[in-house]
Structures are given as C-alpha cells and as structure tokens.
Design an enzyme around this catalytic site. Structure first.
Site, mmCIF file in Angstrom:
data_model
loop_
_atom_site.group_PDB
_atom_site.id
_atom_site.type_symbol
_atom_site.label_atom_id
_atom_site.label_comp_id
_atom_site.label_asym_id
_atom_site.label_seq_id
_atom_site.Cartn_x
_atom_site.Cartn_y
_atom_site.Cartn_z
ATOM 1 N N ASP A 55 0.839 -1.202 0.000
ATOM 2 C CA ASP A 55 0.000 0.000 0.000
ATOM 3 C C ASP A 55 0.876 1.256 0.000
ATOM 4 O O ASP A 55 0.360 2.379 -0.040
ATOM 5 C CB ASP A 55 -1.021 -0.012 1.141
ATOM 6 C CG ASP A 55 -0.401 -0.081 2.521
ATOM 7 O OD1 ASP A 55 0.842 -0.126 2.616
ATOM 8 O OD2 ASP A 55 -1.156 -0.071 3.506
ATOM 9 N N LYS A 123 -0.723 -9.461 3.024
ATOM 10 C CA LYS A 123 0.060 -8.924 4.152
ATOM 11 C C LYS A 123 -0.839 -8.058 5.023
ATOM 12 O O LYS A 123 -1.659 -7.294 4.505
ATOM 13 C CB LYS A 123 1.260 -8.114 3.643
ATOM 14 C CG LYS A 123 2.105 -7.526 4.773
ATOM 15 C CD LYS A 123 3.494 -7.125 4.325
ATOM 16 C CE LYS A 123 3.565 -5.831 3.561
ATOM 17 N NZ LYS A 123 3.018 -4.662 4.276
ATOM 18 N N GLU A 125 -0.926 -5.691 8.778
ATOM 19 C CA GLU A 125 -0.083 -4.983 9.748
ATOM 20 C C GLU A 125 -0.560 -5.179 11.183
ATOM 21 O O GLU A 125 -1.762 -5.095 11.460
ATOM 22 C CB GLU A 125 -0.063 -3.474 9.434
ATOM 23 C CG GLU A 125 0.613 -3.152 8.115
ATOM 24 C CD GLU A 125 0.819 -1.663 7.884
ATOM 25 O OE1 GLU A 125 0.629 -0.860 8.824
ATOM 26 O OE2 GLU A 125 1.174 -1.305 6.742
ATOM 27 N N GLU A 193 9.846 -4.042 9.847
ATOM 28 C CA GLU A 193 10.247 -2.750 9.264
ATOM 29 C C GLU A 193 10.741 -1.779 10.339
ATOM 30 O O GLU A 193 10.099 -1.613 11.389
ATOM 31 C CB GLU A 193 9.033 -2.134 8.539
ATOM 32 C CG GLU A 193 9.329 -0.770 7.936
ATOM 33 C CD GLU A 193 8.261 -0.307 6.943
ATOM 34 O OE1 GLU A 193 7.314 -1.064 6.657
ATOM 35 O OE2 GLU A 193 8.401 0.829 6.448
#
Ligand code: KIV
Length: 276
Positions: A55, A123, A125, A193
């Site tokens: 995204d 994916k 988050e 990340e």
C-alpha cells in the site's frame, strides 16, 4: 516498453512453503514492491523471489503523504496488473488501511486480492487481538498471510511519524512477543520494518517462519525495498534503509539484478542502511 515475461528463461514458481525452506537452508529471500505489469515483468526477469504490491503505492504512485488513503479497490486494481506481469515470482498484496478492521472484512479483502486479483498471499499490519483473529481466519481458509511488525506505516499517526520502533528494551520485548503471536496465529512469514539491527536478529532467530527486513538489519532471512526508493525516483530524501541501485548502472534491469545479487550475497543492507 513491454517486457514479455514469457521471454524470460523458465524458472520454477516460488511457493509459500519454499520460503520456509529457504530460511532453513540459509538462502536469502529477495522481495521487491511492484505496482504495475511492466515493473512486475522486470522483477520476473531478474528472478526476484517475491513481488509485493504494497500500500506504499499510496505514497509513491498516488502522491499521498501516507498509505492511509489507499482503498481495497486500488489494491485489487494494482495487484491484478502486477499478476499479469508475473509467472514464477510469488505475489503478495497488502490489506489496506481498515480493510482488516474485523475478521469478516479481512476475509472479504483476502478473497478479492487472492481470488479476483491473483495474489498468492496477503500482508496484514500489527498484532492486535483482531489482527491475530484475522490471520487465523485467513489461514483457515487457505489464504497464506504475511504479518508486518515494527514501523507499520498504517500506524503513522499513533507513532507520531515514520519513526524507528523497538529501541527501548520494553518495546523490543513486546515486539518479540508480537512476532511469536503472529507466528502462533498461523502467519507464514513476517515483514519487519524500521527496527534496530539487534532486534531484527533476535526476532529472526526466535521465529521458525521467514523474517523479511526493511530497515531491520542484515540478519533477517530476506530483504524488501520499495522499488521507487531503490531506483532513486522517490521524490524527496531517500530513506536511510534504502539504496539507489540505479546509480552507476544503465538500466532498471541492471539495478534490480544488482539488488537481488546484493541481498543474496549479504552485501545489502550495509551498516549505513541499518539502525542501532
Ligand atoms: O507497502 C509496502 O510497500 C510495504 C513494504 C515497505 C514492506 O509494506
């Protein structure tokens, strides 16, 4: 120019279980974002293991300041375009902001990204209770899941900016617990990340599933970058964790090939791309 993926040498398709084998064998996993068919074909030709329709397209394609305005329709559109450029490279697509607000919405989003657009996995988050439930429900319905922890961009306002996460001992311990929780919920891999190198190493060693780093140090099982960053075309300052692989090279293909080679050899990320 359109690059016909069929003109690339035949390669065995990369599968989700292959990624766990690669971790077990110590072979680094190379992941790179793509948002359209032409760049997807470049990833395919370079033998990139995993293409991610992130995204991040909200920032590098649409010009927004965050990933939050990206909708499920945008993700389906770009994922379908990328799928048309790939044959052997594994395709993962992001669940955009709020498409995972509860399990029913996450399942609906997963069904569209996999069934309609052609992704092999999605994916998601975070590790909040509703996210752990969604991971379990997706995996139960045979939609593989890539978890995403650390500097998760959809939480930018909670973090107060795009800031490195897990620097304090307590935060690092919490992130390790979250990583174990997403693995226990059924996630097949984890993107980590924006965390210190030592935490990237600790989480990678603690998990059985592969950990793909972006600004998480060299010890992760693989690396991912946003393609615009690694080609040096992102407006503004290049993030510290990225590298301009096009600098000194004469083509996008050469830049992508160099990235793949440097990830596989361990040359990337170097200390200047990492955080303490
Ligand atoms: O959206 C994205 O491109 C991502 C990567 C930065 C991992 O999530």
């Amino acid at each position: 120019m359109y690059v016909d993926p069929a003109s690339a040498p035949a390669r065995k398709p990369v599968t989700v279980p292959d990624l766990r084998t690669m971790k077990a064998e110590g072979r680094k996993i190379v992941m790179l974002t793509a948002y359209d068919s032409s760049f997807a074909a470049q990833l395919e030709r370079a033998g990139i293991d995993v293409a991610l329709v992130g995204d991040s397209l909200g920032m590098v394609v649409q010009g927004h300041r965050t990933t939050l305005p990206v909708t499920l329709d945008h993700m389906v559109y770009h994922t379908a375009a990328v799928a048309r450029g790939l044959s052997a490279t594994l395709l993962i697509a992001d669940l955009p902001f709020m498409s995972d607000r509860d399990t029913a919405h996450a399942l609906e989003a997963g069904a569209r990204l996999v069934g309609e657009a052609g992704a092999a996995a999605v994916k998601i988050e975070g590790a909040a209770p509703h996210i752990l439930d969604a991971i379990g429900a997706l995996v139960d319905r045979s939609i593989p899941v890539c978890a995403h922890l650390g500097l998760t961009p959809q939480s930018v306002h909670r973090f107060g900016g795009f800031k490195i996460q897990g620097r304090a001992q307590e935060a690092a311990d919490r992130m390790l617990a979250e990583a174990l929780a997403v693995q226990a919920a059924g996630a097949d891999l984890l993107v980590l990340e924006g965390v210190p190198t030592a935490l990237g190493e600790r989480i990678t060693k603690a998990l059985q599933i592969p950990v793909i780093g972006i600004g998480a140090g060299p010890h992760c099982d693989g690396q991912v970058l946003v393609i615009h960053d690694m080609l040096g075309v992102t407006p503004g300052k290049r993030p510290k964790f990225s590298k301009d692989f096009l600098a000194g090279r004469d083509s996008v293909a050469a830049a992508i090939a160099a990235y793949a080679e440097d990830v596989r050899s361990g040359a990337f990320p170097a200390p200047e791309h990492c955080f303490n």
